[in-house]
Design a protein around this motif. Structure first.
Motif, short mmCIF file in Angstrom:
data_model
loop_
_atom_site.label_atom_id
_atom_site.label_comp_id
_atom_site.label_asym_id
_atom_site.label_seq_id
_atom_site.Cartn_x
_atom_site.Cartn_y
_atom_site.Cartn_z
N GLU A 147 0.81 -1.24 0.07
CA GLU A 147 0.06 0.04 0.04
C GLU A 147 0.87 1.40 0.04
O GLU A 147 0.48 2.45 0.45
CB GLU A 147 -0.93 -0.15 1.19
N ARG A 148 2.08 1.15 -0.46
CA ARG A 148 3.05 2.43 -0.71
C ARG A 148 2.89 2.87 -1.91
O ARG A 148 2.88 2.10 -3.01
CB ARG A 148 4.36 1.90 -0.16
N PRO A 149 2.84 4.18 -2.18
CA PRO A 149 2.70 4.65 -3.49
C PRO A 149 4.19 4.66 -4.31
O PRO A 149 5.18 4.95 -3.64
CB PRO A 149 2.31 6.30 -3.27
N VAL A 150 3.99 3.96 -5.45
CA VAL A 150 5.16 4.09 -6.27
C VAL A 150 5.11 5.05 -7.16
O VAL A 150 6.67 5.38 -7.42
CB VAL A 150 5.07 2.67 -7.22
N ALA A 151 4.51 5.45 -7.81
CA ALA A 151 4.61 6.62 -8.57
C ALA A 151 3.17 7.43 -8.78
O ALA A 151 2.20 6.81 -8.54
CB ALA A 151 4.79 6.41 -10.17
N TYR A 152 3.33 8.83 -9.08
CA TYR A 152 1.95 9.56 -9.45
C TYR A 152 2.29 10.13 -10.81
O TYR A 152 3.35 10.83 -11.23
CB TYR A 152 1.89 10.61 -8.44
N ALA A 153 1.02 10.26 -11.40
CA ALA A 153 1.15 10.67 -13.02
C ALA A 153 -0.11 11.38 -13.37
O ALA A 153 -1.34 10.83 -12.70
CB ALA A 153 1.53 9.42 -13.95
N TRP A 154 -0.06 12.32 -13.87
CA TRP A 154 -1.11 12.86 -14.94
C TRP A 154 -1.10 12.87 -16.07
O TRP A 154 -0.14 12.91 -16.63
CB TRP A 154 -1.64 14.39 -13.85
N SER A 155 -2.24 12.71 -16.81
CA SER A 155 -2.26 12.38 -18.31
C SER A 155 -3.73 13.40 -18.68
O SER A 155 -4.44 13.16 -18.19
CB SER A 155 -2.50 10.99 -18.61
N LEU A 156 -3.19 14.07 -19.64
CA LEU A 156 -4.23 14.99 -20.59
C LEU A 156 -4.68 14.36 -21.57
O LEU A 156 -3.68 14.57 -22.58
CB LEU A 156 -3.90 16.39 -20.49
N PHE A 157 -5.90 13.70 -21.96
CA PHE A 157 -5.96 13.28 -23.09
C PHE A 157 -6.96 14.06 -24.02
O PHE A 157 -7.79 14.59 -23.37
CB PHE A 157 -6.75 11.66 -22.64
N ARG A 158 -6.79 14.09 -25.17
CA ARG A 158 -7.92 14.54 -26.13
C ARG A 158 -8.93 14.09 -26.28
O ARG A 158 -9.18 12.89 -26.46
CB ARG A 158 -7.11 14.53 -27.63
N GLY A 159 -10.08 14.94 -25.84
CA GLY A 159 -11.15 14.42 -25.91
C GLY A 159 -12.14 13.84 -26.87
O GLY A 159 -12.94 13.11 -26.98
#
Length: 264
Positions: free
Chosen positions: A239-251
């Motif tokens: 239950e430990r975070p490995v990575a955080y990412a945000w992704s912005l996709f074309r709608g």
């Protein structure tokens, strides 16, 4: 007009004629509202055509079915909002490229695109070590200002921009990534094979946004176009975070499909 122009026009004429009338009913019935019937007719026509094929003009549809131009325009606007058609200023309305649907299982961008017969790619905009701001620190369970590796990329499908992505990883575990060659392939595969990381689950939030500023330029869309922004935290077995990412996709190129069950 050059021979090439004449040849191209000859090739396009049958397609335009088909879009303009051959696939369309000759008239509307009196059994249901005209706008509702027009909606069904246009959706059926889009299913029968290919991406890039033109639709009849608003004037042609209005005259054919004896409906107001505003009624036709409203239905075209609805189709454009749903990503089924694309309006090109001065040229007309065309069937849009098919959207890519997100898989239910946790998978990388690279895996998603390959599963759909598309060639994944990346344009690395930046890769190095930075200080975590409050949001990144909170999502990775770190102190604000802690060192993290940031990888910023434009993700492409068949050479066309699909998403803008930023990933953050704790530098004390993945610091070597900042010194390596620009990451062009799957981040998931790199974490698993290069660093032995495992992340059986992920927490994910999706919000609808407008794509503006530099993001619109990078994704090659007009400012204000709809986008889907994913916030993802990869979590290991402890239950430990490995990575955080945000992704912005074309709608206009990406959608989410869910199968849900109603609990008794």
């Amino acid at each position: 007009m050059s021979p090439r122009d004449g040849q191209q026009q000859a090739q396009e004429t049958p397609r335009r004629r088909a879009a303009a009338g051959a696939e369309l009913p000759r008239k509307l019935s009196r059994r249901s509202p005209k706008g509702e019937q027009l909606r069904t007719i246009l959706e059926d026509l889009i299913d029968a055509l290919k991406p890039g094929d033109p639709l009849p003009s608003e004037r042609e549809l209005a005259e054919r079915y004896d409906v107001a131009r505003m009624t036709v325009r409203a239905e075209i606007t609805r189709l454009a909002g749903e990503g089924l058609v694309e309006r090109v200023q001065g040229r007309g309305t065309f069937v849009a490229e098919a959207r890519v649907a997100q898989a239910a299982a946790l998978s990388s961008f690279t895996e998603d695109m390959r599963a759909r017969g598309l060639k994944p790619g990346s344009q690395v905009l930046g890769q190095g070590t930075v200080a975590a701001d409050d949001l990144v620190a909170r999502r990775l369970g770190l102190e604000p200002g802690a060192q993290v590796v940031r990888v910023r990329r434009v993700r492409t499908a068949d050479g066309e921009p699909m998403a803008l992505e930023e990933a953050f990883l704790p530098a004390d575990r993945f610091g070597a990534l900042a010194e390596e060659e620009p990451l062009e392939g799957s981040l998931f595969t790199t974490l698993e094979e290069r660093f032995g990381a495992r992340f059986p689950v992920a927490d994910q939030q999706v919000v609808a946004v407008e794509i503006v500023g530099e993001d619109a330029n990078l994704l090659r869309v007009a400012p204000g176009r709809a986008g889907l922004k994913f916030h993802t935290i990869l979590i290991d077995a402890d239950e430990r975070p490995v990575a955080y990412a945000w992704s912005l996709f074309r709608g206009d190129r990406y959608e989410i499909r869910l199968r849900q069950e109603r609990r008794p």
